[in-house]
Structures are given as structure tokens and as C-alpha cells.
Design a protein around this motif. Structure first.
Motif, short mmCIF file in Angstrom:
data_model
loop_
_atom_site.label_atom_id
_atom_site.label_comp_id
_atom_site.label_asym_id
_atom_site.label_seq_id
_atom_site.Cartn_x
_atom_site.Cartn_y
_atom_site.Cartn_z
N GLU A 156 0.83 -1.21 0.00
CA GLU A 156 0.00 0.00 0.00
C GLU A 156 0.86 1.26 0.00
OE1 GLU A 156 -2.09 -3.46 1.57
OE2 GLU A 156 -0.25 -2.50 2.27
N HIS A 157 1.95 1.24 0.76
CA HIS A 157 2.86 2.39 0.80
C HIS A 157 3.52 2.59 -0.56
CE1 HIS A 157 2.44 3.01 5.05
NE2 HIS A 157 2.83 1.79 5.33
N VAL A 158 3.95 1.50 -1.17
CA VAL A 158 4.61 1.59 -2.47
C VAL A 158 3.63 2.10 -3.52
CG1 VAL A 158 5.79 0.30 -4.29
CG2 VAL A 158 6.24 -0.26 -1.89
N PHE A 159 2.43 1.54 -3.54
CA PHE A 159 1.44 1.98 -4.53
C PHE A 159 1.09 3.44 -4.34
CE2 PHE A 159 -2.80 2.82 -6.07
CZ PHE A 159 -2.66 2.45 -7.40
N ASP A 160 0.87 3.86 -3.10
CA ASP A 160 0.53 5.27 -2.84
C ASP A 160 1.61 6.20 -3.37
OD1 ASP A 160 -1.83 4.50 -1.64
OD2 ASP A 160 -1.12 4.85 0.41
N GLN A 161 2.86 5.84 -3.20
CA GLN A 161 3.97 6.66 -3.70
C GLN A 161 3.98 6.67 -5.22
OE1 GLN A 161 6.12 8.52 -1.83
NE2 GLN A 161 6.97 9.31 -3.71
N ALA A 162 3.84 5.51 -5.83
CA ALA A 162 3.89 5.41 -7.29
C ALA A 162 2.72 6.13 -7.95
CB ALA A 162 3.90 3.94 -7.71
N ALA A 163 1.55 6.07 -7.33
CA ALA A 163 0.33 6.60 -7.95
C ALA A 163 0.11 8.08 -7.70
CB ALA A 163 -0.88 5.81 -7.45
N ASP A 164 0.94 8.72 -6.91
CA ASP A 164 0.79 10.15 -6.61
C ASP A 164 1.16 10.96 -7.86
OD1 ASP A 164 0.96 12.80 -5.76
OD2 ASP A 164 1.96 12.29 -3.87
N VAL A 165 0.15 11.43 -8.57
CA VAL A 165 0.36 12.12 -9.85
C VAL A 165 1.29 13.31 -9.70
CG1 VAL A 165 -0.76 13.33 -11.77
CG2 VAL A 165 -1.86 11.34 -10.75
N GLY A 166 1.21 14.01 -8.59
CA GLY A 166 2.06 15.18 -8.37
C GLY A 166 3.52 14.83 -8.13
N ARG A 167 3.80 13.55 -7.89
CA ARG A 167 5.17 13.12 -7.61
C ARG A 167 5.71 12.13 -8.65
NH1 ARG A 167 7.46 14.35 -2.99
NH2 ARG A 167 8.61 12.39 -2.93
N LEU A 168 5.02 11.96 -9.75
CA LEU A 168 5.50 11.02 -10.77
C LEU A 168 6.91 11.37 -11.26
CD1 LEU A 168 2.30 10.49 -12.94
CD2 LEU A 168 3.34 8.85 -11.38
N ASP A 169 7.19 12.66 -11.36
CA ASP A 169 8.51 13.08 -11.84
C ASP A 169 9.65 12.63 -10.92
OD1 ASP A 169 7.27 14.25 -13.98
OD2 ASP A 169 7.74 16.31 -13.43
N THR A 170 9.33 12.27 -9.68
CA THR A 170 10.39 11.85 -8.77
C THR A 170 10.91 10.45 -9.08
OG1 THR A 170 8.89 10.95 -7.08
CG2 THR A 170 9.52 13.30 -6.89
N TRP A 171 10.12 9.66 -9.81
CA TRP A 171 10.60 8.31 -10.13
C TRP A 171 10.59 7.98 -11.62
CZ3 TRP A 171 7.40 4.59 -12.29
CH2 TRP A 171 6.01 4.79 -12.16
N LEU A 172 9.88 8.74 -12.42
CA LEU A 172 9.93 8.50 -13.87
C LEU A 172 11.30 8.88 -14.41
CD1 LEU A 172 6.48 9.90 -15.06
CD2 LEU A 172 7.22 7.52 -14.98
#
Length: 137
Positions: free
Chosen positions: A15-31
């Protein structure tokens, strides 16, 4: 059609991993550094690719009940992808990234794609570690 897939284990609940990955405002941090996502009225997004200096109309759908993100181009169907998070026990998760290129002109080649997938998974893990570390404080 060409397909690529990479996976990585991460030290956090799914759940923690998904919440981080799915945060549209933070996609640039991992893309990948060259991709930037601007959310419109979801699922509509615009993806800017620095390399080509182009904006592409795309869709991004989060499916929290499945811990899955799905995305792809809107008009010309050049590529699609998904991210799946699965719990593997002991407070860890496995994250799988998958890309499908339907048009050879969109496929930058195996080396570039595998490197981008591995880098994205590493960056997501770094973000997850930071977040989990902060919530444990």
C-alpha cells in the motif's frame, strides 16, 4: 509489438509503495528524467519528453483495488504500460514495470528501455525508503 518488463523488491508494504507510485504530483520523482507528466482531468494527462521536446496526449489510470497503474498514448496508440505492486511478505513488496510499444517508431531500443525501467524502479525505491523512514519517525 515489442514488450519490456523489469521488477524490483522494495522494503515497504504494498500500500505504501502503490501510494507513492500513484501520486500524480510526484510522478517526476521516479519517472525517467526526460519525462514529465502534467495531469489534466484524469485520466487525461500530457507527457512531455525532453529528448524530442514533444508533448503527447496520454491517459493514466490508477486502480488502487488492484495496486496497479496503467498508462498509454491517447490518439495514436504508440505505447502502453503498467506498474503492478504485490506484497511478498515480511513487509516487502515486488514492483513490476511493463512497457509495450505498438509502433516501432516509439521504441527507443532494448538498452534504453531496460535502463529507463531499472532507473525508474531504483528511484521509486528511494522515494519509498524516504517516505517509510519519515513515517517511522
Amino acid at each position: 509489438m515489442t514488450e519490456y518488463e523489469r521488477s524490483r523488491t522494495m522494503p515497504a508494504q504494498p500500500e505504501h509503495v502503490f501510494d507513492q507510485a500513484a501520486d500524480v504530483g510526484r510522478l517526476d520523482t521516479w519517472l525517467p528524467d526526460a519525462l514529465h507528466v502534467e495531469a489534466g482531468e484524469l485520466p487525461a494527462v500530457t507527457v512531455h519528453e525532453d529528448r524530442a521536446d514533444e508533448d503527447t496526449a496520454a491517459v493514466l489510470r490508477a486502480r488502487p483495488e488492484q495496486m496497479r497503474l496503467e498508462w498509454g498514448t491517447r490518439e495514436h496508440g504508440g505505447y502502453a504500460g503498467w506498474l503492478q505492486v504485490a506484497g511478498v511478505g515480511g513487509g516487502t513488496s515486488e514492483v513490476t514495470l511493463h512497457l509495450s510499444f505498438f509502433d516501432a517508431g516509439h521504441d527507443p531500443g532494448e538498452g534504453a528501455v531496460v535502463d529507463a525501467l531499472d532507473t525508474s524502479l531504483r528511484r521509486l525505491e528511494e522515494q519509498v525508503r524516504q517516505r517509510v523512514g519519515h513515517t517511522a519517525d
